[in-house]
Design a protein around this motif. Structure first.
Motif, mmCIF file in Angstrom:
data_model
loop_
_atom_site.group_PDB
_atom_site.id
_atom_site.type_symbol
_atom_site.label_atom_id
_atom_site.label_comp_id
_atom_site.label_asym_id
_atom_site.label_seq_id
_atom_site.Cartn_x
_atom_site.Cartn_y
_atom_site.Cartn_z
ATOM 1 N N ALA A 260 0.838 -1.206 0.000
ATOM 2 C CA ALA A 260 0.000 0.000 0.000
ATOM 3 C C ALA A 260 0.868 1.249 0.000
ATOM 4 O O ALA A 260 0.597 2.226 -0.717
ATOM 5 C CB ALA A 260 -0.930 -0.014 1.211
ATOM 6 N N GLU A 261 1.951 1.219 0.827
ATOM 7 C CA GLU A 261 2.849 2.371 0.860
ATOM 8 C C GLU A 261 3.518 2.580 -0.505
ATOM 9 O O GLU A 261 3.662 3.701 -0.973
ATOM 10 C CB GLU A 261 3.919 2.177 1.929
ATOM 11 N N ASN A 262 3.922 1.431 -1.115
ATOM 12 C CA ASN A 262 4.561 1.527 -2.424
ATOM 13 C C ASN A 262 3.583 2.050 -3.466
ATOM 14 O O ASN A 262 3.933 2.889 -4.316
ATOM 15 C CB ASN A 262 5.106 0.157 -2.838
ATOM 16 N N GLN A 266 4.016 5.319 -5.437
ATOM 17 C CA GLN A 266 3.936 5.375 -6.895
ATOM 18 C C GLN A 266 2.866 6.361 -7.354
ATOM 19 O O GLN A 266 3.058 7.091 -8.334
ATOM 20 C CB GLN A 266 3.652 3.977 -7.459
ATOM 21 N N ALA A 267 1.745 6.338 -6.604
ATOM 22 C CA ALA A 267 0.679 7.281 -6.956
ATOM 23 C C ALA A 267 1.149 8.716 -6.747
ATOM 24 O O ALA A 267 0.878 9.600 -7.567
ATOM 25 C CB ALA A 267 -0.564 7.002 -6.112
ATOM 26 N N ASP A 273 4.753 13.474 -11.214
ATOM 27 C CA ASP A 273 5.156 13.479 -12.625
ATOM 28 C C ASP A 273 4.088 14.131 -13.487
ATOM 29 O O ASP A 273 4.398 14.891 -14.414
ATOM 30 C CB ASP A 273 5.411 12.053 -13.104
ATOM 31 N N GLU A 274 2.821 13.795 -13.182
ATOM 32 C CA GLU A 274 1.731 14.355 -13.973
ATOM 33 C C GLU A 274 1.663 15.874 -13.799
ATOM 34 O O GLU A 274 1.503 16.615 -14.773
ATOM 35 C CB GLU A 274 0.410 13.710 -13.549
#
Length: 835
Positions: A260-262, A266-267, A273-274
């Protein structure tokens, strides 16, 4: 009372001893010493003991060691099996302690020496045994409870000794490690940690535990199948008087949390990034972008918007959009409607009105185009608006420039054909209303291509610009000078009184060009061919007037150039005829309408056929035979002379090869070559290729070139002639005497044959004829070692005079008319009588 008593079974063959022991235990002193009330039963054999144990709930068994076989103490274990919860005490004789201790190994709890079985000692021993059993039961219960708690715990539990070897693991840890208790027991706790984390965790645990603190940290466990489990471990030492005796570790499976942390990381990275990509994109595009909230306050500006509005993003944030994005109508100068407010209010995309100006912070006004759209949240509610706009100063200037370029010539800046057509139509309409006339002058530069080819396009372009300037100087301000394209110009004379006004302008133009042009270091003498059409006599539409002026200009060229011609209906007829011929030529090759006829050349000394000229004939299905004088000039003008010339060359060579294959004594065949063909790149190579493909020896092919055309560019012509000469073909100068070739050029040209023009031959037998000129030509050719052929011989007197002057060969109707290939083949086979 019996239920509260502790039941004791004495197994002893000595009934008296058994009775004594019974009395001791049931006595008050034993009860006082042990704190228990005893109910004693006695049996004399092991069999009775087994039966009694099966039937009754016995707490203590006093077994006389003498009843057991000397070499087999397994009975102790059997009794324990019958009463697993009973205390088994063995009575041994003094000196039999070793056997008593062996009984302990076989299941007995303790032993008594028979001499020590008084009330005090027996009661104390039995009491202690009961206490030990209670403590053992409590310990087992505690262990059972610990295991139940441990196994029920979602946390993995590991117990190690002082060396770190596992002595206990619960089910949760075994599940995390992927191993059961058998594989875990006795192994070091760190061997289940992922190799990449192992050294780090070992150092951290050692450092923390040595300081008597509790360790806490994260690591990865590596299962036997390679699966990785993320875990969080807590560890604490078990000590005895401060000395470490082992370690207890609790291990939490945090794989899901890590995932979940990863995923969250990533989110977050994706979101960053977005946002970064959006920021870079918004700052990279050429458009300005401003976003607002639902109240019309600015929430975002990209860099282009900062530049165009003059406001930085920190200064503009939370300010009213109308303050940052100040827009006025370019015509009325009133404040324009805010597009963001409309987008929010109407919940739709809207655009700014045309001709709007953005008033920058410093007061500079910029023409812009924009659009605004509402911003929605995930429920579809409008939360603000975004405006996208850009500076259209350059695009509007470009549009104006493109509109100008669409109607003007890029080289001279003059109106082009499109604008001329528009102005001519307007002039015709105005002339019709005012009962005036309109003249159109089509002007073409004479021999401009020669200048372009010899001096280059740069000089040609400069010349066209100079011509444009001189033409403008010859007309009124109300007239239009246009460039039609190439070296063609058109002058529109609006509202003239009579056609002679147009003639006067044409004369003025010719006078203006009497003075040479100085272009690029070259002095150029330019002449013009002018064609004139007049409204309404020569057409009442722009298209008709332009077509007729063009026809008149071509007629001026046909009349020798450097003159002016008014359009006449007869010119139109000739133009129509020319178009018909050009159209017919374009299909003649495909329809195989061309033929070659061969006219013999006769040697005057022997009378034999020494050569032939291949003459092109065109027989159309509609109009019959068309004279070469009609279609060859048109073919040269429209460029069709090149494919037609290639066909003539190939067909003549094919026919020569066919005559050779029939065994005939073939003579050289001359083919007329246009200067247009000669100056075409690769012409010499195409001649060599045709000779090779048809298998004709080069000496059997002669190429005839007209003197006048050849001298128009003598230097470039000489280079091509030398290439042709190197192939092995013969070169013939046709119509010699009509051009302006100097003797120096004639000496340098690699010609093999001179053909005297027939105009000299026609007057040869008249009193004031050209006999002297013909004689001079023959003498000159003899001196230059060139063969002379007189063409157009039609009378016996002409033939006799040519023989007297020792002309080499003649050609004409007197000695042989042009004939088809089969007829000429008969001539080759049968010979010709000498004259």
């Amino acid at each position: 009372m019996d239920a509260a008593r502790t039941r004791v079974l004495i197994v002893n063959a000595d009934t008296r001893e058994a009775g004594r022991l019974r009395g001791v235990l049931e006595g008050t002193e034993a009860q006082a010493m042990s704190g228990h009330l005893f109910r004693v039963e006695c049996v004399t054999s092991l069999t009775d003991a087994a039966e009694q144990l099966t039937r009754d709930d016995i707490t203590i068994v006093l077994l006389d060691l003498a009843l057991l076989p000397a070499d087999n103490l397994e009975t102790c274990g059997q009794i324990r099996a019958l009463a697993p919860d009973a205390l088994l005490l063995v009575l041994a004789e003094a000196g039999d302690e070793a056997r008593a201790r062996a009984a302990l190994q076989c299941g007995a709890h303790d032993f008594l020496l028979k001499g020590d079985t008084d009330a005090r000692w027996l009661a104390r021993t039995v009491g202690h045994a009961l206490e030990r059993r209670a403590a053992a039961r409590a310990l087992r219960f505690s262990e059972t409870r610990f295991r139940a708690i441990s196994d029920a715990s979602p946390l993995g539990i590991v117990v190690t000794d002082a060396q770190g070897l596992c002595t206990y693991t619960n089910d949760a840890y075994q599940s995390m490690s992927g191993l059961d208790a058998r594989h875990v027991a006795g192994r070091h706790w760190s061997c289940f940690i992922h190799p990449d984390d192992r050294a780090r965790v070992q150092l951290e645990v050692a450092a923390v535990l040595q300081s008597a603190k509790t360790f806490s940290g994260e690591m990865r466990l590596l299962q036997r199948d390679g699966e990785v489990v993320w875990a969080r471990m807590h560890a604490a030492w078990m000590t005895d008087d401060g000395a470490p005796q082992g370690c207890v570790q609790t291990v939490e499976d945090i794989t899901d949390r890590k995932k979940a942390e990863n995923a969250l990381l990533q989110a977050e990275e994706a979101l960053f990034d977005e946002r970064e990509r959006a920021q870079v994109t918004l700052n990279s595009i050429g458009d300005a972008v401003i976003a607002t909230d639902s109240q019309g306050r600015v929430s975002y500006l990209n860099q282009v918007a900062e530049s165009m509005t003059g406001w930085s993003a920190p200064e503009a944030l939370c300010r009213p959009l109308s303050e940052i994005f100040a827009v006025i109508d370019g015509t009325s100068r009133v404040v324009a409607t805010n597009p963001a407010e409309r987008a929010i209010a109407e919940n739709r995309r809207v655009g700014l009105a045309m001709d709007c100006l953005l008033v920058r912070r410093d007061g500079v006004e910029l023409p812009i185009e924009d659009s605004a759209a509402p911003i929605h949240d995930r429920r579809g509610r409008v939360t603000g608006a975004v405006i996208v706009f850009h500076d259209v100063s350059q695009s509007r200037a470009m549009a104006i420039r493109m509109a100008y370029m669409a109607q003007h010539d890029f080289l001279t800046g003059l109106p082009n054909r499109a604008l001329l057509t528009e102005r001519l139509a307007q002039a015709i309409g105005q002339a019709a209303r005012h009962h005036k006339q309109v003249a159109l002058l089509f002007i073409d530069l004479d021999f401009f291509k020669r200048i372009n080819d010899s001096l280059g396009h740069a000089v040609g372009d400069q010349l066209l610009q100079c011509v444009a300037e001189r033409l403008i100087g010859c007309v009124r301000a109300t007239d239009s000078v246009c460039r039609q394209g190439g070296d063609e110009f058109v002058i529109l004379l609006a509202e003239i009184e009579q056609p002679q006004d147009a003639a006067g302008v044409a004369d003025k133009i010719h006078q203006a060009f009497l003075e040479p042009q100085q272009v690029g270091g070259h002095t150029l003498q330019i002449t013009l061919s002018v064609g004139i059409s007049v409204y309404p006599d020569d057409g009442n539409t722009a298209e008709a007037m332009m077509r007729n002026a063009d026809i008149a200009m071509y007629h001026a060229k046909a009349q020798g150039r450097n003159n002016c011609q008014f359009f006449t209906p007869e010119m139109n007829e000739r133009a129509v005829q020319r178009l018909l011929i050009e159209g017919g030529l374009r299909r003649a090759l495909g329809n195989q309408e061309f033929r070659l006829h061969y006219q013999p050349q006769i040697n005057l000394a022997s009378g034999a056929v020494t050569g032939a000229e291949a003459l092109l004939r065109w027989r159309t299905p509609d109009h019959g035979l068309v004279s070469p004088t009609q279609f060859v000039p048109i073919a040269e003008e429209c460029g069709l002379i090149v494919p037609i010339g290639q066909w003539v060359l190939r067909e003549a060579c094919r026919q020569i090869r066919a005559w050779q294959d029939r065994g005939l004594c073939v003579v050289p065949v001359a083919v007329n070559i246009s200067v247009v063909e000669l100056r075409r790149p690769g012409f010499a190579e195409s001649v060599a290729r045709i000779l090779y493909e048809t298998g004709v020896p080069p000496h059997l092919l002669e190429l005839e070139l007209t003197e006048t055309r050849l001298m128009q560019d003598a230097e470039s012509s000489m280079s091509v002639l030398r290439s042709l000469k190197s192939i092995g073909v013969k070169l013939v100068m046709d119509d010699f005497g009509t051009g302006y070739s100097s003797l120096s050029y004639l000496r340098r040209f690699p010609f093999d044959v001179l053909k005297i023009d027939q105009s000299f031959i026609h007057d040869l037998d008249s009193e004031d004829g050209d006999a002297g000129i013909v004689g001079a030509i023959i003498g000159m050719a003899t001196h230059l070692r060139q063969k002379v052929v007189a063409e157009g011989v039609e009378t016996e007197q002409q033939l006799a005079l040519l023989r007297i002057r020792q002309c080499d060969a003649v050609q004409g109707h007197l000695v042989g008319r042009p004939m088809e290939a089969d007829g000429f083949a008969g001539l080759l086979a049968g010979g010709m009588p000498a004259r």
